[in-house]
Design a protein around this motif. Structure first.
Motif, PDB file in Angstrom:
ATOM      1  N   UNK A   1      95.380 -20.831  22.949  1.00  0.00           N
ATOM      2  CA  UNK A   1      94.311 -20.711  23.952  1.00  0.00           C
ATOM      3  C   UNK A   1      94.250 -22.023  24.728  1.00  0.00           C
ATOM      4  N   UNK A   2      94.552 -21.977  26.016  1.00  0.00           N
ATOM      5  CA  UNK A   2      94.685 -23.181  26.822  1.00  0.00           C
ATOM      6  C   UNK A   2      93.327 -23.782  27.190  1.00  0.00           C
ATOM      7  N   UNK A   3      93.374 -25.070  27.571  1.00  0.00           N
ATOM      8  CA  UNK A   3      92.166 -25.722  28.081  1.00  0.00           C
ATOM      9  C   UNK A   3      91.641 -25.037  29.335  1.00  0.00           C
ATOM     10  N   UNK A   4      92.528 -24.362  30.075  1.00  0.00           N
ATOM     11  CA  UNK A   4      92.134 -23.723  31.322  1.00  0.00           C
ATOM     12  C   UNK A   4      91.550 -22.326  31.118  1.00  0.00           C
ATOM     13  N   UNK A   5      91.447 -21.885  29.890  1.00  0.00           N
ATOM     14  CA  UNK A   5      90.874 -20.559  29.619  1.00  0.00           C
ATOM     15  C   UNK A   5      89.417 -20.530  30.049  1.00  0.00           C
ATOM     16  N   UNK A   6      88.983 -19.359  30.551  1.00  0.00           N
ATOM     17  CA  UNK A   6      87.639 -19.210  31.099  1.00  0.00           C
ATOM     18  C   UNK A   6      86.709 -18.566  30.074  1.00  0.00           C
ATOM     19  N   UNK A   7      85.487 -19.124  29.990  1.00  0.00           N
ATOM     20  CA  UNK A   7      84.462 -18.618  29.072  1.00  0.00           C
ATOM     21  C   UNK A   7      83.134 -18.488  29.812  1.00  0.00           C
ATOM     22  N   UNK A   8      82.282 -17.679  29.246  1.00  0.00           N
ATOM     23  CA  UNK A   8      80.946 -17.484  29.806  1.00  0.00           C
ATOM     24  C   UNK A   8      80.035 -18.581  29.270  1.00  0.00           C
ATOM     25  N   UNK A   9      79.561 -19.443  30.154  1.00  0.00           N
ATOM     26  CA  UNK A   9      78.696 -20.541  29.744  1.00  0.00           C
ATOM     27  C   UNK A   9      77.224 -20.264  29.913  1.00  0.00           C
ATOM     28  N   UNK A  10      76.865 -19.002  30.129  1.00  0.00           N
ATOM     29  CA  UNK A  10      75.446 -18.674  30.316  1.00  0.00           C
ATOM     30  C   UNK A  10      74.706 -18.676  28.982  1.00  0.00           C
ATOM     31  N   UNK A  11      73.388 -18.747  29.086  1.00  0.00           N
ATOM     32  CA  UNK A  11      72.521 -18.791  27.917  1.00  0.00           C
ATOM     33  C   UNK A  11      71.267 -17.953  28.200  1.00  0.00           C
ATOM     34  N   UNK A  12      70.795 -17.194  27.217  1.00  0.00           N
ATOM     35  CA  UNK A  12      71.310 -17.008  25.856  1.00  0.00           C
ATOM     36  C   UNK A  12      72.396 -15.934  25.813  1.00  0.00           C
ATOM     37  N   UNK A  13      73.091 -15.864  24.664  1.00  0.00           N
ATOM     38  CA  UNK A  13      74.107 -14.842  24.443  1.00  0.00           C
ATOM     39  C   UNK A  13      74.020 -14.337  23.004  1.00  0.00           C
ATOM     40  N   UNK A  14      74.392 -13.076  22.845  1.00  0.00           N
ATOM     41  CA  UNK A  14      74.453 -12.484  21.514  1.00  0.00           C
ATOM     42  C   UNK A  14      75.907 -12.404  21.059  1.00  0.00           C
ATOM     43  N   UNK A  15      76.114 -12.616  19.734  1.00  0.00           N
ATOM     44  CA  UNK A  15      77.450 -12.573  19.161  1.00  0.00           C
ATOM     45  C   UNK A  15      77.434 -11.713  17.900  1.00  0.00           C
ATOM     46  N   UNK A  16      78.527 -11.009  17.630  1.00  0.00           N
ATOM     47  CA  UNK A  16      78.586 -10.179  16.424  1.00  0.00           C
ATOM     48  C   UNK A  16      78.388 -11.009  15.166  1.00  0.00           C
ATOM     49  N   UNK A  17      77.601 -10.471  14.245  1.00  0.00           N
ATOM     50  CA  UNK A  17      77.344 -11.154  12.989  1.00  0.00           C
ATOM     51  C   UNK A  17      76.171 -12.093  13.016  1.00  0.00           C
ATOM     52  N   UNK A  18      75.603 -12.366  14.194  1.00  0.00           N
ATOM     53  CA  UNK A  18      74.447 -13.249  14.316  1.00  0.00           C
ATOM     54  C   UNK A  18      73.236 -12.422  14.719  1.00  0.00           C
ATOM     55  N   UNK A  19      72.163 -12.591  13.985  1.00  0.00           N
ATOM     56  CA  UNK A  19      70.963 -11.812  14.267  1.00  0.00           C
ATOM     57  C   UNK A  19      70.173 -12.370  15.441  1.00  0.00           C
ATOM     58  N   UNK A  20      70.386 -13.643  15.727  1.00  0.00           N
ATOM     59  CA  UNK A  20      69.646 -14.277  16.818  1.00  0.00           C
ATOM     60  C   UNK A  20      70.597 -14.700  17.922  1.00  0.00           C
ATOM     61  N   UNK A  21      70.047 -14.859  19.097  1.00  0.00           N
ATOM     62  CA  UNK A  21      70.837 -15.278  20.243  1.00  0.00           C
ATOM     63  C   UNK A  21      71.196 -16.757  20.134  1.00  0.00           C
ATOM     64  N   UNK A  22      72.330 -17.115  20.712  1.00  0.00           N
ATOM     65  CA  UNK A  22      72.757 -18.509  20.797  1.00  0.00           C
ATOM     66  C   UNK A  22      72.405 -19.019  22.182  1.00  0.00           C
ATOM     67  N   UNK A  23      71.758 -20.174  22.217  1.00  0.00           N
ATOM     68  CA  UNK A  23      71.325 -20.725  23.496  1.00  0.00           C
ATOM     69  C   UNK A  23      71.913 -22.114  23.682  1.00  0.00           C
ATOM     70  N   UNK A  24      72.026 -22.533  24.916  1.00  0.00           N
ATOM     71  CA  UNK A  24      72.444 -23.888  25.243  1.00  0.00           C
ATOM     72  C   UNK A  24      71.238 -24.810  25.277  1.00  0.00           C
ATOM     73  N   UNK A  25      71.489 -26.100  25.375  1.00  0.00           N
ATOM     74  CA  UNK A  25      70.384 -27.052  25.462  1.00  0.00           C
ATOM     75  C   UNK A  25      69.540 -26.746  26.690  1.00  0.00           C
ATOM     76  N   UNK A  26      68.249 -26.665  26.481  1.00  0.00           N
ATOM     77  CA  UNK A  26      67.373 -26.332  27.581  1.00  0.00           C
ATOM     78  C   UNK A  26      67.559 -24.919  28.080  1.00  0.00           C
ATOM     79  N   UNK A  27      68.284 -24.095  27.323  1.00  0.00           N
ATOM     80  CA  UNK A  27      68.581 -22.708  27.719  1.00  0.00           C
ATOM     81  C   UNK A  27      69.257 -22.663  29.096  1.00  0.00           C
ATOM     82  N   UNK A  28      70.102 -23.672  29.346  1.00  0.00           N
ATOM     83  CA  UNK A  28      70.779 -23.779  30.633  1.00  0.00           C
ATOM     84  C   UNK A  28      71.989 -22.866  30.694  1.00  0.00           C
ATOM     85  N   UNK A  29      72.154 -22.183  31.830  1.00  0.00           N
ATOM     86  CA  UNK A  29      73.331 -21.344  32.055  1.00  0.00           C
ATOM     87  C   UNK A  29      74.297 -22.076  32.976  1.00  0.00           C
ATOM     88  N   UNK A  30      75.600 -22.018  32.618  1.00  0.00           N
ATOM     89  CA  UNK A  30      76.619 -22.723  33.370  1.00  0.00           C
ATOM     90  C   UNK A  30      77.584 -21.785  34.069  1.00  0.00           C
TER      91      UNK A  30
END
Length: 989
Positions: free
Chosen positions: A609-638
């Motif tokens: 997986x290259x450094x140039x790979x694109x990811x969703x930097x928004x917040x919050x997000x849900x992920x499989x296996x986690x009951x709660x959402x993951x948020x960024x600092x200050x709930x900032x979306x990028x």
């Protein structure tokens, strides 16, 4: 002889002998135009006893052989008579010969135990055994018609001898030809040439009869003699070896001389500088000993020592046969099998010094046997307790009582006596006032319950020893006095010396275990230890924390510096009090926060997986296996970000996505290979959130792990002991000598270069800009801040040196406190990064700057952006001719987001007027955010710029966006939290 061959032989014998009352003919099958059944296949008739022939009136008529009723009935076309139920078969009349087995019938077998019948009057003698030779009467010469083997040759035209195998062979050939079959070849078994029958050729090796006996009988018949001889030689040799070893084993006199030998302290040296002779940093100190008599040792100590070491000491014969056998069968996992006598022999006889532990064990056993015969049990135990090393520079049980409890030996309680028995095996682990995590678990969960049970068993076997079970199970681990400060005495020495002494001792015991170096050797054998520790950098490590505001006394300040090219530890900060505080850098651990993210990044790059790979930097997000959402600092979306951006701004959601794709176990495995202690990966639940630093680590773990990246992907174990010599100058090799020489490849050089490049962006414009060095040399690093500021990290490196700085409280769940700052103002980039910079300015002084390798961009550019949802309304295919004053619903936020230039199309020019925008929405009004005061737009704004930040955002010095969220779910303690709570993640700089 096999059963089948025995049957064949009997059948041949019957055919050769013929009937009692005369010849029965050939017995061959009748040819279509051949002779009758009672004639031989060759057409000749044998003369009867009077010399005439049958059938021509010259002799009596040959009686016809009877056939079974069933065959008789079938030959006449009648149905065979069935024997009624219960009717017995017909018995043979007296004198009647048994009939010959018909085709397909098995020959009659003689009942077991029945002897063969001797020939009767008028009967021919039975054929001799196979392979045998008939004996000719004495004086009789061989007849002309006999062959050399003693067989009588039949005349060419005369009657055939049924005993002659050649005649039988001709009969078989004639019978085969009459039935259209191929005649058996000459020399074959069917032709009478095999099987060892009379007149045949000699059998080859492959024709030997098989041995029907069981394999063990066949083996024993051949091997019992060699085995008996070998066993005898082994017994004789064993007795001789036992006698020699016993005679050469030391006796009691040598033991006393060894016990009185003067002991020398070990010298620990600072790192050498150039050609200068290294200076002594510290010594292990003088070992003190006070001897006591057996009567002076209280039962509390005797019970505790025997329960911990050898419950059956008074009944065992110097060695424990069951213990040694158990140790051998388990490969040492079930204990060493050593008795107290063996331990005394091992510790105080110089001739036990050997590089082979098996040789040492054999010598130890023979010395123990000899001592057990020459000394009383009480004398052995007294000598053992007077000379054994128990840590804290105490030799003997009397000094150990003072060192650990400040009491006279006679005043020790049952619990204190049991504790002294426990520390015999690993005294250095109990030197510190605060036990390490492993030692504390070992004491509470393994050794203490074991000793309690042994005390109870001793009492059940002998009421004069041990304790009743209820009293033994009620014992609690006793409190110890601090080590290093005696009663009524104050020390004003630098605490670094105490930390160095203990750290070096611990490392020698761990890395020189194969050489058998013990804590007692370090304290008494006068070793010389060369280290890589630089005294100036040790002082710089302590002074670097002075840049921080005032903090509580229980703040744990850890710093460890490692040379990535060698793995040598050049400096560490243990703490302010070596007597009372655990080593802040090498032992204490706290949540890693976002400083754990580089291991996730390296795992992703190693998996393509290259450094140039694109990811969703928004917040919050849900992920499989986690009951709660993951948020960024200050709930900032990028929005869409690559891994360089995600690392520089420490954005949480892309790294949790990576951990979900790669697997937490894969990430932890790489971290362990890089240098993180494996036990640290068990300090929190394994899952995607390990990407945010839920595990607890020490600064030694992080400095070692990052040094793997700084060394181009090659790991070398971190160490401070560079050479260990005995008092006579002999160099002892460590267990990891090969790993230090060649290193271990963990990741490819391209992966290490890309990880390093991503971390340079953290310092160059990211959350770790406070770590930038004033001379402008390249720096790579990563910040980390746990939730509620329970820990703050910065781990960074130049090409020549790696340093890790960690801040936390003694209690893992307590929040860091600094004068003038609240918890939401404390970050790794504003605290630990500054400490790192202060230390590295001293460490890099006079060191020529070097450059990092350029990024290689290994792997493929993957796209992990979410699939856009289809619009509920279909767009019109025909463009509108008239401009609209309203913003289009079909335009995405990305297309109009000014924070993401270059993403999509520019925003339309027909933006709503200022009158339509809500108050204070400067972006809507087209004015942007209000201009900050001059000088506030950089990475390090002055203090007055804080008043211009929005009141609802945390005040972060040197931070534009925030993002480091390592520890999760608030105060997580040792476990790092659980996945069922709200994901209030740690903050990043």
């Amino acid at each position: 002889m096999s059963t089948e061959r025995r049957r064949n032989a009997e059948g041949d014998r019957r055919r050769a002998e013929g009937p009692v009352d005369g010849s029965r003919g050939s017995g061959g099958r009748r040819r279509a135009d051949g002779p009758a059944r009672d004639e031989r296949a060759g057409g000749r008739r044998r003369a009867d006893a009077e010399g005439g022939f049958w059938g021509d009136g010259a002799g009596p008529e040959r009686p016809r052989r009877g056939r079974p009723p069933e065959q008789e009935a079938r030959s006449e076309g009648r149905a065979p008579r069935r024997r009624p139920d219960g009717e017995l078969p017909r018995r043979r009349s007296e004198g009647e010969r048994p009939r010959r087995p018909q085709d397909g019938e098995a020959p009659r077998r003689r009942p077991e135990g029945e002897r063969p019948r001797p020939p009767q009057d008028g009967e021919r003698p039975r054929r001799r055994p196979e392979g045998g030779r008939a004996r000719r009467p004495e004086g009789q010469r061989r007849r002309p018609d006999e062959d050399p083997r003693g067989r009588r040759r039949a005349a060419a035209g005369g009657p055939r001898d049924p005993r002659d195998p050649r005649d039988r062979g001709r009969d078989r050939e004639n019978a085969a030809r009459s039935e259209g079959r191929r005649a058996p070849g000459r020399g074959t078994r069917a032709a009478g040439g095999g099987g060892g029958r009379g007149g045949s050729r000699r059998r080859g090796r492959g024709d030997e009869e098989p041995d029907d006996r069981p394999w063990f009988k066949r083996f024993m018949s051949k091997a019992w003699k060699p085995a008996l001889v070998t066993l005898g030689l082994m017994i004789i040799g064993g007795v001789a070896a036992f006698a020699i070893l016993y005679a050469t084993a030391p006796d009691v006199g040598e033991l006393k001389a060894k016990a009185e030998t003067k002991m020398s302290a070990t010298q620990i040296m600072w790192a050498s500088k150039g050609d200068e002779k290294p200076e002594v940093a510290v010594t292990t100190g003088e070992v003190r000993r006070v001897e006591v008599q057996y009567e002076d040792i209280p039962p509390t100590v005797i019970n505790g020592v025997l329960a911990a070491e050898q419950r059956t000491f008074f009944t065992d014969p110097g060695i424990s046969i069951t213990g040694i056998g158990r140790a051998v069968l388990s490969g040492g996992e079930a204990g060493g099998g050593s008795t107290i006598t063996q331990q005394m022999a091992r510790g105080y006889y110089s001739n036990l010094d050997s590089s082979n532990r098996y040789v040492r064990k054999v010598k130890e056993i023979f010395i123990s046997i000899k001592l057990n015969q020459q000394m009383e049990k009480e004398e052995i135990l007294t000598t053992y307790l007077n000379t054994i090393y128990l840590g804290r520079n105490a030799s003997g049980i009397a000094m150990a009582s003072q060192a650990y409890f400040g009491k006279d030996l006679s005043e020790l309680t049952d619990a204190e006596g049991a504790f002294l028995g426990i520390i015999i095996q690993m005294p250095s682990n109990f030197d510190d006032n605060e036990l390490g995590p492993w030692t504390e678990k070992y004491l509470n969960e393994e050794r203490w319950p074991y000793v309690q049970n042994q005390l109870a068993l001793m009492h059940e076997e002998d009421p004069s020893l041990g304790l009743p079970r209820e009293k033994a199970e009620a014992l609690e681990i006793p409190e110890r006095i601090p080590y290093g400060v005696e009663e009524g005495e104050e020390t004003e020495t630098d605490p670094k010396f105490g930390y160095v002494r203990q750290a070096v001792t611990d490392e020698i015991i761990e890395r020189y275990s194969q050489a058998g170096i013990t804590a007692e050797d370090i304290a008494t054998e006068g070793l010389v230890v060369q280290t890589s520790l630089d005294p100036e950098l040790m002082d710089a490590a302590r002074g670097a924390f002075d840049i921080l505001p005032a903090t509580p006394e229980d703040t744990m300040m850890g710093l460890t510096a490692v040379d990535p090219a060698t793995g040598e530890i050049v400096a560490f900060h243990g703490g302010d009090n070596s007597v009372e505080d655990v080593n802040n850098s090498l032992i204490h651990r706290t949540q890693a926060g976002s400083s754990y993210k580089p291991y996730v990044l390296a795992t992703a790059l190693s998996n393509g997986i290259s450094l140039k790979s694109e990811f969703d930097g928004d917040s919050p997000q849900e992920f499989p296996g986690l009951q709660s959402e993951v948020i960024n600092a200050g709930n900032t979306s990028y929005g869409p970000v690559n891994l360089v951006k995600a690392t520089a701004d420490s954005i949480n959601t892309p790294f949790v996505k990576l951990a979900s794709v790669l697997g937490a176990q894969t990430v932890d495995a790489l971290a362990v290979k890089a240098g993180v202690a494996e036990e640290q990966t068990t300090t929190s639940t394994q899952g995607p959130l390990v990407a945010l630093g839920t595990h607890q680590v020490s600064t030694l773990d992080q400095a070692t792990g990052y040094s793997t990246f700084a060394a181009g992907g090659t790991h070398r174990p971190a160490h401070m002991v560079t050479e260990l010599r005995t008092s006579d100058g002999t160099v002892i090799q460590p267990d990891d000598a090969e790993k230090l020489e060649s290193g271990t490849r963990v990741v490819d050089e391209g992966v290490a270069a890309d990880v390093t490049y991503a971390m340079t962006q953290v310092v160059d414009g990211g959350g770790g800009s406070n770590a930038a060095l004033p001379d402008g040399r390249p720096v790579a690093g990563k910040t980390g801040t746990s939730s509620d500021a329970v820990s703050a990290w910065f781990v960074g490196y130049t090409p020549q040196l790696v340093a890790a700085v960690g801040l936390s409280r003694e209690k893992a769940t307590d929040t860091l406190q600094f004068d003038g700052q609240t918890a939401d103002q404390i970050y790794g980039g504003t605290t630990s990064a500054k400490v790192w910079r202060e230390f590295m300015m001293v460490a890099m002084e006079g060191v020529e700057p070097k450059q990092f390798p350029p990024p290689q961009y290994v792997g493929a550019e993957e796209n992990y952006l979410p699939t856009p949802s289809p619009s509920p309304e279909e767009p019109s295919d025909e463009p509108s001719d008239e401009p609209s004053d309203e913003p289009s619903d079909q335009e995405s936020e990305t297309e109009c987001d000014p924070d993401h230039p270059g993403q999509g199309q520019p925003c339309p020019s027909d933006e709503p007027t200022n009158e339509e925008c809500p108050p204070l929405d400067f972006e809507c009004q087209g004015e942007g955010e209000p201009e900050p005061p001059q000088g506030c737009d950089g990475r390090n704004p002055p203090d007055e710029c804080e008043t211009t930040q929005p009141s609802d955002q945390p005040t972060v010095e040197g931070e534009e966006n925030g993002g480091d969220q390592g520890g999760l779910f608030g105060r997580t303690g040792a476990s790092g939290g659980e996945t069922g709570r709200r994901a209030v993640l740690t903050r990043e700089d």
